[in-house]
Design an enzyme around this catalytic site. Structure first.
Site, PDB file in Angstrom:
ATOM      1  N   ARG A  12     -18.873  67.742   1.209  1.00  0.00           N
ATOM      2  CA  ARG A  12     -19.981  68.329   1.746  1.00  0.00           C
ATOM      3  C   ARG A  12     -20.750  68.669   0.628  1.00  0.00           C
ATOM      4  O   ARG A  12     -21.835  67.982  -0.045  1.00  0.00           O
ATOM      5  CB  ARG A  12     -19.971  69.248   2.601  1.00  0.00           C
ATOM      6  CG  ARG A  12     -21.020  69.508   3.594  1.00  0.00           C
ATOM      7  CD  ARG A  12     -22.098  70.302   2.806  1.00  0.00           C
ATOM      8  NE  ARG A  12     -21.719  71.755   2.368  1.00  0.00           N
ATOM      9  CZ  ARG A  12     -22.459  72.659   1.273  1.00  0.00           C
ATOM     10  NH1 ARG A  12     -23.440  72.181   1.042  1.00  0.00           N
ATOM     11  NH2 ARG A  12     -21.855  73.888   1.022  1.00  0.00           N
TER      12      ARG A  12
ATOM     13  N   HIS B 195     -16.555  81.292  -2.869  1.00  0.00           N
ATOM     14  CA  HIS B 195     -16.856  80.061  -3.140  1.00  0.00           C
ATOM     15  C   HIS B 195     -17.468  79.947  -4.648  1.00  0.00           C
ATOM     16  O   HIS B 195     -18.729  80.523  -4.613  1.00  0.00           O
ATOM     17  CB  HIS B 195     -17.864  79.569  -2.077  1.00  0.00           C
ATOM     18  CG  HIS B 195     -18.595  78.376  -2.457  1.00  0.00           C
ATOM     19  ND1 HIS B 195     -18.205  77.418  -1.802  1.00  0.00           N
ATOM     20  CD2 HIS B 195     -19.451  77.881  -3.293  1.00  0.00           C
ATOM     21  CE1 HIS B 195     -19.003  76.083  -2.297  1.00  0.00           C
ATOM     22  NE2 HIS B 195     -19.848  76.568  -3.119  1.00  0.00           N
TER      23      HIS B 195
ATOM     24  N   CYS C 171     -24.605  71.278 -10.607  1.00  0.00           N
ATOM     25  CA  CYS C 171     -25.670  72.231 -10.546  1.00  0.00           C
ATOM     26  C   CYS C 171     -27.004  71.807 -10.629  1.00  0.00           C
ATOM     27  O   CYS C 171     -27.652  71.520 -11.383  1.00  0.00           O
ATOM     28  CB  CYS C 171     -25.404  73.467 -11.669  1.00  0.00           C
ATOM     29  SG  CYS C 171     -26.386  74.539 -11.523  1.00  0.00           S
TER      30      CYS C 171
END
Lengths: 295, 295
Positions: free
Chosen positions: A11, A199, A232
């Site tokens: 994901r 996370h 990112c």
């Protein structure tokens, strides 16, 4: 001691890579299911215009061979997504709200408080569909627009969400701004009434140092992405999620148990690398675990 | 609290890259001298056949503009190298002996004990030339041939070297096998009679986690390489030294002082990247420090 890893490569990883075929996603999830990992965030039910990488979520999930030993979950942005996740049979669902007003507005055109106001309906929908609701608080350790985020603000969001009946809380290091000091600042401040998960992204190299700090502070659940899949969106070419095999490699050597077979996981990282067709940033993928000596 | 960084990019970094011109080395050292870093390992005096990358050590050092605020040092393999370093005017010199017999034999065809037997003459030569002698114990946290290294063996080497009059001791994580657990195992065991330094590689992602652990255990001196220059000779394509700007970025955010201007250091990392002509693995180089927000 036991540490629970949630694999988010399919994901959060693939969402930040060029789109890959449905069959490759299914192959990746099935391969991960055979590593001993206890949890996999498999898909997200988002609008295909917003995130084309996840447009085939229903098809992926229908084709996955579900391993009864694995807890699979889905990420959703709103009530509509929650309904889709329930219809697909998910019993664990994540939703994201950003601690940074600016970041939340840029993402979904709402303030943090406006998103929080919508959370009870989302939780109710999930609970009515026999699914648990986890809140991921994005930019918990810093925002690419606002800079530092007051840990008191993060703590207040946790309190509100717990009051609304959320089942778990995760702290998202969305753009890799966490350092051991920021991890401590947040974890020292927040209630432990519900299970907490961290996370981390490894954008600035601090991923494993942050996990070390969080483990020392009693956190036992972490997201990670096989091979370090993903990137990112705010810094092209930069590293995204911490690589699962780097996390497992360090934790196992320190005596923690994850249930994961590291050698099999490294093989899946090789598969992930073939799927996306670029060199992934995981050091353990490239150099192998420390116990592989030269003959 | 103060942490002292020794920049080793010009030596350990460039030694593991394709050879670069003398002028580029001088430019890199001079640029580093302007960052506020307190120590730079500038060159090594080794046989040019063994390490062609360092064949121009005398010329590089002669052309460097020496900043009186910087302590420059050189690495040498033996008494001959020590004499060259002294003749060139160095007052700080490092020598390497591997804790692993196999690794030491493969490198210099001697057992660890045979190398230790030659250490007193080397120390005497350096002290007679008004230079200090630092012993770097390679493979302190693991050996690519032997696997785990008994921390008691590392401790015993430290004891012997201190007994011989060595001025400082460094622990080399030669192929990136250190984890926080291994760092603790070694540091809990060794005498603190002389200043200790840790030299970590980031081969398997644990670099900053190891530094965090060492700092917690009272170590205040670290080697690092600008941009993460260098690689791992045992795993082609793998990462080498921890990147100086990643170390400084994390430590500054945690409140430690290094004296280094991080923004200038990132500029030097860009220079290093141009010099070697490949993308360097430093996350802070790619994504920028966490305090650089999007306007």
């Amino acid at each position: 001691m036991r540490v629970s890893i949630r694999e988010v490569g399919p994901r959060d990883g693939l969402q930040n890579e060029d789109p890959v075929p449905t069959a490759a996603k299914v192959e990746l999830i099935d391969a991960l299911s055979g590593t001993g990992v206890g949890r996999i965030e498999a898909v997200s039910f988002v609008h295909p215009k917003a995130i084309p990488q996840m447009a085939d979520a229903d098809e992926v999930w229908a084709k996955v061979t579900r391993n009864p030993a694995v807890r699979y979950s889905a990420l959703v942005p709103n009530v509509r997504g929650a309904q889709r996740a329930i219809a697909a049979g998910f019993t664990e669902v994540e939703v994201v709200i950003s601690a940074s007003d600016t970041h939340n507005r840029r993402n979904i055109n709402r303030s943090t408080d406006e998103s929080l106001a919508e959370l009870p309906e989302l939780i109710e929908t999930l609970h009515a569909g026999d699914a648990t609701a986890e809140l991921i608080i994005a930019t918990s350790f810093g925002c690419p627009y606002e800079g530092d985020i007051d840990p008191a603000r993060v703590a207040s969001i946790v309190d509100k969400a717990v009051g609304m009946g959320v089942d778990r809380v995760a702290f998202g290091d969305t753009t890799g701004m966490a350092t051991p000091r920021r991890v401590r600042d947040v974890l020292d401040r927040v209630t432990r009434e519900k299970p907490l998960l961290c996370h981390f992204h490894n954008t600035r190299g601090t991923g494993l140092a942050n996990i070390l700090t969080a483990v020392d502070l009693g956190v036992t659940e972490f997201d990670a992405s096989v091979g370090g899949l993903g990137g990112c969106p705010y810094a092209p070419g930069a590293t995204g999620n911490v690589a699962t095999e780097e996390v497992v490699h360090m934790l196992h050597d320190m005596g923690y148990e994850t249930g994961i077979d590291l050698d099999r996981l490294v093989e899946v990282a090789e598969l992930a690398q073939r799927i996306v067709g670029r060199e992934l940033p995981s050091g353990v993928l490239r150099a192998g675990p420390r116990y592989r000596t030269i003959a």
